[in-house]
Design an enzyme around this catalytic site. Sequence first.
Site, PDB file in Angstrom:
ATOM      1  N   PRO A 189      55.399 -55.218  15.036  1.00  0.00           N
ATOM      2  CA  PRO A 189      55.887 -55.716  16.329  1.00  0.00           C
ATOM      3  C   PRO A 189      57.082 -54.928  16.858  1.00  0.00           C
ATOM      4  O   PRO A 189      57.196 -54.721  18.076  1.00  0.00           O
ATOM      5  CB  PRO A 189      56.266 -57.170  16.024  1.00  0.00           C
ATOM      6  N   TYR A 190      57.979 -54.501  15.975  1.00  0.00           N
ATOM      7  CA  TYR A 190      59.140 -53.711  16.404  1.00  0.00           C
ATOM      8  C   TYR A 190      58.694 -52.446  17.125  1.00  0.00           C
ATOM      9  O   TYR A 190      59.152 -52.138  18.233  1.00  0.00           O
ATOM     10  CB  TYR A 190      59.978 -53.361  15.182  1.00  0.00           C
ATOM     11  N   ALA A 191      57.786 -51.689  16.502  1.00  0.00           N
ATOM     12  CA  ALA A 191      57.318 -50.437  17.098  1.00  0.00           C
ATOM     13  C   ALA A 191      56.556 -50.698  18.396  1.00  0.00           C
ATOM     14  O   ALA A 191      56.662 -49.922  19.352  1.00  0.00           O
ATOM     15  CB  ALA A 191      56.431 -49.687  16.102  1.00  0.00           C
TER      16      ALA A 191
END
Length: 215
Positions: free
Chosen positions: A31-33
């Site tokens: 999710p961060y990327a």
Amino acid sequence: AFPLQLLDLASQSGTRLFVNTGTSLPRDLNPYALTKAQLCDWGKLLTAQPGSTLGFINVRLEHMVGPGDDDSKFVTYVVQRCLKGEPRLELTAGEQERDFVDIDDVVTAFGTLLNHGLAEGWQGFHTYDVGSGQVITLRDLVEDIKELTAAPTELQFGARPYRPGEVMYSRADIAPLKALGWEPQYSLKQAIERTVTAIIAVGQPNIPELSEEIA
């Protein structure tokens, strides 16, 4: 959502330059990327609108090293374990190749991009990699840290499995940034030495939990 709100306000208010600290990670890794990639998608869309004068610089940042880094980051984690004289350190096989860059070089890279972007009136979407342009396997990196700290720690490579979707190779293409006059000033060895010196200077090393970033 907060970066999108900032970008929307910047677009509406006539901001000249929006600088985003992005990532070299593939967009579908976690999710961060994905959120990093989605902000770039919006940057491309907004800067392509008719009449837009906004400049968007996306900095694809590799792994930073240096004094003051978070205790859970990989290099700091390994340095602290070695300085503590931990008997063993469980690691993956360490075949991943990574690009590490000193934090001071990151700062000057951002300064270079800001200065050129403002002075030359950059508009539209721009991406620049920020790293050293060199790679090292995590195995070699950890062995170098052990040697530098003279640690008795047993390095147990292969004790941890690779994560699903493990990135096995990542290197910054710094040629475009060098064309603007920027050059990294610190080698990885110097960056590690600076990290070790800083940790020793503040006293007894902590033993943090390892971040999932590049375990």
